[in-house]
Design a protein around this motif. Sequence first.
Motif, short mmCIF file in Angstrom:
data_model
loop_
_atom_site.label_atom_id
_atom_site.label_comp_id
_atom_site.label_asym_id
_atom_site.label_seq_id
_atom_site.Cartn_x
_atom_site.Cartn_y
_atom_site.Cartn_z
N ILE A 1 -35.56 -58.67 -4.65
CA ILE A 1 -34.97 -57.53 -3.95
C ILE A 1 -35.61 -57.40 -2.57
CG2 ILE A 1 -34.65 -55.04 -3.93
CD1 ILE A 1 -34.67 -55.08 -6.97
N ASP A 2 -34.80 -57.46 -1.54
CA ASP A 2 -35.26 -57.20 -0.17
C ASP A 2 -34.88 -55.80 0.27
OD1 ASP A 2 -36.43 -58.26 2.38
OD2 ASP A 2 -34.40 -57.79 3.10
N MET A 3 -33.69 -55.35 -0.14
CA MET A 3 -33.25 -53.99 0.15
C MET A 3 -32.26 -53.56 -0.92
SD MET A 3 -30.53 -54.50 3.30
CE MET A 3 -29.96 -52.81 3.12
N VAL A 4 -32.04 -52.23 -0.98
CA VAL A 4 -31.12 -51.67 -1.96
C VAL A 4 -30.12 -50.79 -1.24
CG1 VAL A 4 -30.87 -50.21 -4.01
CG2 VAL A 4 -32.84 -51.74 -3.80
N GLU A 5 -28.85 -50.97 -1.56
CA GLU A 5 -27.81 -50.08 -1.05
C GLU A 5 -27.54 -49.00 -2.10
OE1 GLU A 5 -24.31 -52.25 -0.02
OE2 GLU A 5 -25.20 -53.15 1.79
#
Length: 222
Positions: A160-164
């Motif tokens: 995971i690099d970012m979460v929307e």
Amino acid sequence: EVETTGEVTAYQWYNGDNLIQGATESTYTAKAAGSYKVVVTVENKGCKDTFNATKEVSVKNKPTTPEFNPDFTSICVGGSTTLASGYNWYTELNASALVDLTVSPQTTTTYYATKVENGCTSDAGEFTVTVNPLPTINIGEDVTAVKFEDVELTATGENIDMVEWTADKGTITKDATNPKRAILTYDQTGDVIVTAKAISAAGCESAEVSKKVTFGEETCKP
């Protein structure tokens, strides 16, 4: 190649009248166009003789080795990419050429490309398709809260690099220092559906996951 009867004691190849240094075998691989001649010395029953044979040879230039810039691309697991047209593509050297240039490898794969011009085949160039894993995400079970209360949302998983984060009601505020964390607020009572999707550093996306946050009235304290 020259075949004779008797014992051959010597070969010498010429291009026209020019002796080719070191060309003293029964075969010679021409590297330039010309009129090639071989003089053969044969001994048969104690007698020696020489004879020659001439062959006109037209040498075609070998196509240049295909080069690609960049020589790689990246896809996600389950994705596909299309190899450049105008070449014969292979997954292994000396294997059959691919018919469909749209490829969907499951692991990182190097493809080999050759080009044919005037009946001559180039050496193989290389092009690598890097396959990146999909991220995984979990945002936990359904929860209850009180209206106006901050509800902390936290994602766990791999790559995971970012979460929307999205919600069908209320307001979501992302944590500026932790891409896996956000805060949900809602000033009404009722259910809010929160949905999250993870994105990896390579740009690969997970499947969406959801949870329900049920907001109720604040309980009065005596």
